[in-house]
Design a protein around this motif. Structure first.
Motif, PDB file in Angstrom:
ATOM      1  N   TYR A  16     -14.930  -0.536  47.298  1.00  0.00           N
ATOM      2  CA  TYR A  16     -15.945   0.067  48.454  1.00  0.00           C
ATOM      3  C   TYR A  16     -17.035   1.190  47.945  1.00  0.00           C
ATOM      4  CZ  TYR A  16     -12.929  -2.005  51.947  1.00  0.00           C
ATOM      5  OH  TYR A  16     -12.112  -3.038  52.625  1.00  0.00           O
ATOM      6  N   GLU A  17     -16.334   1.744  46.809  1.00  0.00           N
ATOM      7  CA  GLU A  17     -17.331   2.780  46.290  1.00  0.00           C
ATOM      8  C   GLU A  17     -18.734   2.123  46.025  1.00  0.00           C
ATOM      9  OE1 GLU A  17     -17.191   6.353  42.870  1.00  0.00           O
ATOM     10  OE2 GLU A  17     -15.641   5.043  42.924  1.00  0.00           O
ATOM     11  N   GLU A  35     -15.966  16.525  47.440  1.00  0.00           N
ATOM     12  CA  GLU A  35     -14.636  15.985  47.689  1.00  0.00           C
ATOM     13  C   GLU A  35     -14.116  14.805  46.750  1.00  0.00           C
ATOM     14  OE1 GLU A  35     -13.851  15.343  51.796  1.00  0.00           O
ATOM     15  OE2 GLU A  35     -15.029  16.765  52.636  1.00  0.00           O
ATOM     16  N   LYS A  36     -12.905  14.579  46.779  1.00  0.00           N
ATOM     17  CA  LYS A  36     -12.411  13.318  45.924  1.00  0.00           C
ATOM     18  C   LYS A  36     -12.338  12.269  46.785  1.00  0.00           C
ATOM     19  CE  LYS A  36     -10.369  11.546  42.272  1.00  0.00           C
ATOM     20  NZ  LYS A  36     -11.132  10.482  41.730  1.00  0.00           N
ATOM     21  N   ALA A  40     -10.318   4.140  50.736  1.00  0.00           N
ATOM     22  CA  ALA A  40     -10.132   4.245  52.239  1.00  0.00           C
ATOM     23  C   ALA A  40     -11.195   5.186  52.795  1.00  0.00           C
ATOM     24  CB  ALA A  40      -8.715   4.755  52.589  1.00  0.00           C
ATOM     25  N   ASP A  41     -11.410   6.437  52.125  1.00  0.00           N
ATOM     26  CA  ASP A  41     -12.197   7.132  52.631  1.00  0.00           C
ATOM     27  C   ASP A  41     -13.966   6.399  52.529  1.00  0.00           C
ATOM     28  OD1 ASP A  41     -10.851   9.136  53.004  1.00  0.00           O
ATOM     29  OD2 ASP A  41     -11.018  10.017  50.833  1.00  0.00           O
TER      30      ASP A  41
END
Length: 83
Positions: A16-17, A35-36, A40-41
């Motif tokens: 997804y990245e 943020e890391k 999922a994020d």
């Protein structure tokens, strides 16, 4: 975009990245660069707001090209011209 479409793009791209745009204005406004983020994020943000999807996304014959870097555009043009 549907969850299924985003999941299919992830399968093709490998993560997804890869699909996520770190140039999106919201990325900076929301402080996400500090943020890391997890896979999922990245998925959640892409589904929440389309600007998090790196564009363009070109899908042809089971191959995906994500983003507008010169290298990606050249690869897409080369691939499509050999069709």
């Amino acid at each position: 975009m549907t969850v299924k479409q985003v999941e299919e793009m992830q399968q093709m791209a490998g993560s997804y990245e890869v699909l996520f745009s770190k140039r999106a204005t919201l990325y900076k406004e929301m402080g996400l660069k500090d943020e890391k983020l997890t896979e999922a994020d990245f998925k959640r943000y892409i589904l929440e707001h389309y600007t998090f999807l790196s564009r363009p996304v070109i899908i042809a014959d089971g191959k995906i090209f994500v983003g507008n870097s010169a290298k990606t555009v050249d690869a897409a043009i080369q691939f499509l011209s050999n069709e």
